[in-house]
Design a protein around this motif. Structure first.
Motif, short mmCIF file in Angstrom:
data_model
loop_
_atom_site.label_atom_id
_atom_site.label_comp_id
_atom_site.label_asym_id
_atom_site.label_seq_id
_atom_site.Cartn_x
_atom_site.Cartn_y
_atom_site.Cartn_z
N ARG A 15 8.75 -9.95 15.70
CA ARG A 15 7.78 -9.70 16.76
C ARG A 15 8.02 -10.67 17.91
NH1 ARG A 15 2.69 -11.55 13.12
NH2 ARG A 15 3.37 -13.65 12.73
N PRO A 16 7.41 -10.44 19.06
CA PRO A 16 7.59 -11.34 20.21
C PRO A 16 7.07 -12.74 19.91
CG PRO A 16 6.51 -9.28 20.88
CD PRO A 16 6.55 -9.29 19.39
N ARG A 18 5.20 -14.63 21.59
CA ARG A 18 3.79 -14.84 21.92
C ARG A 18 2.88 -14.49 20.73
NH1 ARG A 18 5.30 -10.35 24.82
NH2 ARG A 18 4.30 -8.42 24.17
N GLU A 19 3.40 -13.71 19.77
CA GLU A 19 2.63 -13.34 18.59
C GLU A 19 2.98 -14.20 17.37
OE1 GLU A 19 3.16 -9.17 17.92
OE2 GLU A 19 2.66 -8.66 19.99
N ALA A 20 3.85 -15.19 17.55
CA ALA A 20 4.30 -16.03 16.43
C ALA A 20 3.16 -16.70 15.66
CB ALA A 20 5.30 -17.07 16.94
N ASP A 22 0.27 -15.58 14.97
CA ASP A 22 -0.57 -14.61 14.28
C ASP A 22 -0.21 -14.51 12.80
OD1 ASP A 22 -1.56 -14.16 16.78
OD2 ASP A 22 -0.60 -12.21 17.04
N THR A 23 -1.18 -14.13 12.00
CA THR A 23 -0.92 -13.86 10.59
C THR A 23 -0.26 -12.50 10.46
OG1 THR A 23 -3.10 -12.89 10.31
CG2 THR A 23 -2.89 -15.24 9.83
N ALA A 24 0.23 -12.20 9.27
CA ALA A 24 0.89 -10.91 9.04
C ALA A 24 0.56 -10.39 7.65
CB ALA A 24 2.40 -11.06 9.19
N SER A 31 -3.36 -8.99 2.84
CA SER A 31 -3.55 -9.92 3.96
C SER A 31 -3.53 -11.38 3.52
CB SER A 31 -4.87 -9.62 4.68
OG SER A 31 -5.95 -9.76 3.78
N ARG A 35 2.71 -18.38 5.94
CA ARG A 35 3.97 -18.54 6.65
C ARG A 35 4.81 -19.61 5.93
NH1 ARG A 35 5.38 -17.30 11.79
NH2 ARG A 35 3.23 -16.92 12.31
#
Length: 63
Positions: A15-16, A18-20, A22-24, A31, A35
């Motif tokens: 992902r970009p 800027r979204e680093a 964020d959770t995934a 959920s 990381r």
């Protein structure tokens, strides 16, 4: 790289930047993920050996 606590699997998310932060969710939709930074190991399916790491006690290159 992330690790799912429910299914005990590592997975990557592309992902970009800027979204680093964020959770995934894992590919199975859980959920409860964490990381993972540095020291990961990867199994080479052709050699049947572990490689990578760096101080994690799991590396078994050449033996």
């Amino acid at each position: 790289m992330f690790w799912c606590r429910v299914c005990d699997q590592n997975f990557d998310v592309s992902r970009p930047m800027r979204e680093a932060p964020d959770t995934a969710d894992c590919p199975d939709g859980h959920s409860d993920t964490v990381r993972r930074f540095g020291g990961q190991t990867a199994r080479n399916p052709h050699l049947g050996r572990w490689r990578g790491g760096g101080g994690d006690g799991l590396s078994n290159v050449g033996g």
